[in-house]
Design an enzyme around this catalytic site. Structure first.
Site, short mmCIF file in Angstrom:
data_model
loop_
_atom_site.label_atom_id
_atom_site.label_comp_id
_atom_site.label_asym_id
_atom_site.label_seq_id
_atom_site.Cartn_x
_atom_site.Cartn_y
_atom_site.Cartn_z
CG ASN A 70 -1.57 3.43 0.21
OD1 ASN A 70 -2.55 3.36 1.08
ND2 ASN A 70 -1.45 2.78 -0.71
CB THR B 104 -1.85 1.75 4.27
OG1 THR B 104 -2.17 0.55 4.64
CG2 THR B 104 -0.71 2.29 4.71
CB CYS B 105 -5.63 1.47 0.32
SG CYS B 105 -5.69 3.15 0.17
CG ASP B 106 -2.75 -4.40 2.76
OD1 ASP B 106 -3.37 -5.24 3.12
OD2 ASP B 106 -1.71 -4.56 1.80
#
Ligand SMILES: *Cc1c(COP(=O)(O)O)cnc(C)c1O
Length: 387
Positions: free
Chosen positions: A358, A318-320
């Protein structure tokens, strides 16, 4: 590991493979080893209906935490007398719902919780949760600060419950999840005994001790056997509480943890200055959530079992930036895109925590009897991170 490869290609990754034979064995193991014991499975560890149905048929009881869990069990035909509402933080409307559906057993650790129960579930059985003074480092996932209260406050609560028309039947504690030291159960039972004694002074005879969960699963570190923990519980109950005491155990992790294996796939490898990074198709938001505290899963890579190990940063898709499982994972040197990465003993607290963050779907769950005994044979022959 042919079976796992086949499952990965049939269902796609990530996928959690669960083996009900192992769950059955875990259940029987507890009942056989703890005297006068009732098993209340902590539903939150893995609430898949296949698991609930198996435990229902084995005669298990259930520790529930919410209306949702109660409804799920009711829909499977589990009778309300087999449920304990063990969350100390309940919505009044959920207590009411539980009571109207026949549940009569509730956990408390505060006056206001007693007032809520007295108002909408009059006359119910309650038990008071004490916080344990186990050694800090013995549990990988502590549950002491948020829950439970002191022995002296517990005595007050027993009295208060009685004054409010409730029926105090006993005490509970939780030594912290993934606890490595059986002596913590002895310490907690000894402390509980003080409350039992004091309660007699004002005419309350309690007959139940709820020893919570906390029994460990074999990840990387070695663990005491259920038999060893059971022995301590049996001894302590006899020594401090005497006969005619019902012992409740609430296994979550130890009921389902070693019954599951999560298959993930590498989707990117990169080198950033000194660090080698591997990104998988599952991470902290897709079932591997417990890696952010102290849970150290055993990890193997399909087909690379004999290779030398190297340190990698192991991250999710994910974009975290929180989505990093380990900054020091020990994995085979050549691990790269498309490799299957196995997370062993991931049957507990994985699928339950998984999100769709996401837009990435959470891992599928597949049931395959007998798969874990094959995995265990395989795992014994594989180089992994040292204890
Ligand atoms: C989570 C929980 C359990 C299960 O604990 P494990 O360590 O997973 O066995 C048992 N009892 C209560 C009240 C819980 O909240």
């Amino acid at each position: 590991m042919e079976k796992l490869r086949t499952i990965a290609s049939n269902y796609g990754t990530p996928v959690l493979v669960m083996d009900l034979e192992v769950v059955r064995q875990n259940y029987l193991n507890l009942v056989e080893n703890i005297k006068n014991c009732k098993v209340y499975y902590a539903v939150k560890a893995n609430s898949h209906v296949e698991i609930l149905k198996l435990l229902r048929d084995l005669g298990s009881y259930f520790d529930v935490a919410s209306r949702g869990e109660i409804e799920k069990l009711l829909s499977l035909g589990v009778e309300p007398y087999r449920m304990s509402f063990g969350n100390t933080i309940k919505k009044t409307e959920d207590i009411k719902f539980a009571y109207e559906n026949g549940i009569r057993m509730f956990a408390v650790d505060a006056e206001m919780e007693i007032e809520k129960i007295a108002a909408v579930a009059p006359g119910s059985n309650i038990y008071v949760r004490i916080s344990t003074n186990g050694m800090e480092d013995d549990a990988d996932w502590p549950l002491t600060r948020k829950f439970g209260t002191s022995v002296s406050h517990a005595i007050e609560l027993v009295k208060y419950a009685k004054e409010n028309g409730l029926n105090p039947i006993g005490l509970s504690f939780h030594v912290g999840s993934q606890n490595y030291n059986p002596e913590n159960w002895r310490t907690a039972i000894r402390e509980a005994a003080i409350v039992f004694e004091e309660a007699k002074e004002f005419g309350v005879k309690m007959t139940m001790i709820n020893t919570g969960g906390g029994m460990p699963v074999k990840y990387v570190r070695s663990i005491p056997a259920v038999k060893d923990i059971a022995k301590v519980i049996n001894e302590a109950v006899e020594e401090y509480l005497g006969d005619n005491i019902t012992v409740i155990v609430e296994p979550g992790r130890s009921m389902v943890g070693n019954a599951g294996i999560m298959i993930t796939r590498v989707i990117l490898r990169s080198q950033k200055s000194e660090e080698k990074w591997l990104y998988l198709d599952a991470g902290v938001f897709h079932g591997l959530t417990e890696t952010i505290q102290n849970i150290r899963y055993r990890i193997t890579v399909d087909g690379k079992e004999d290779e030398e190990l190297e340190t990698f940063v192991l991250a999710g898709p994910t974009c975290d930036s929180v989505d990093v499982m380990y900054y020091d994972a020990q994995l085979p040197k050549s691990t790269t895109i498309d490799d299957l990465v196995y997370f062993h003993a991931t049957g507990a607290y994985t699928s339950e925590y998984a999100t769709n963050f996401n837009g990435i779907p959470s891992p599928k769950i597949v049931f395959e009897n007998g798969v874990i005994s094959e995995v265990e044979q395989y795992a014994e022959s594989v180089k992994v991170e040292k204890e």
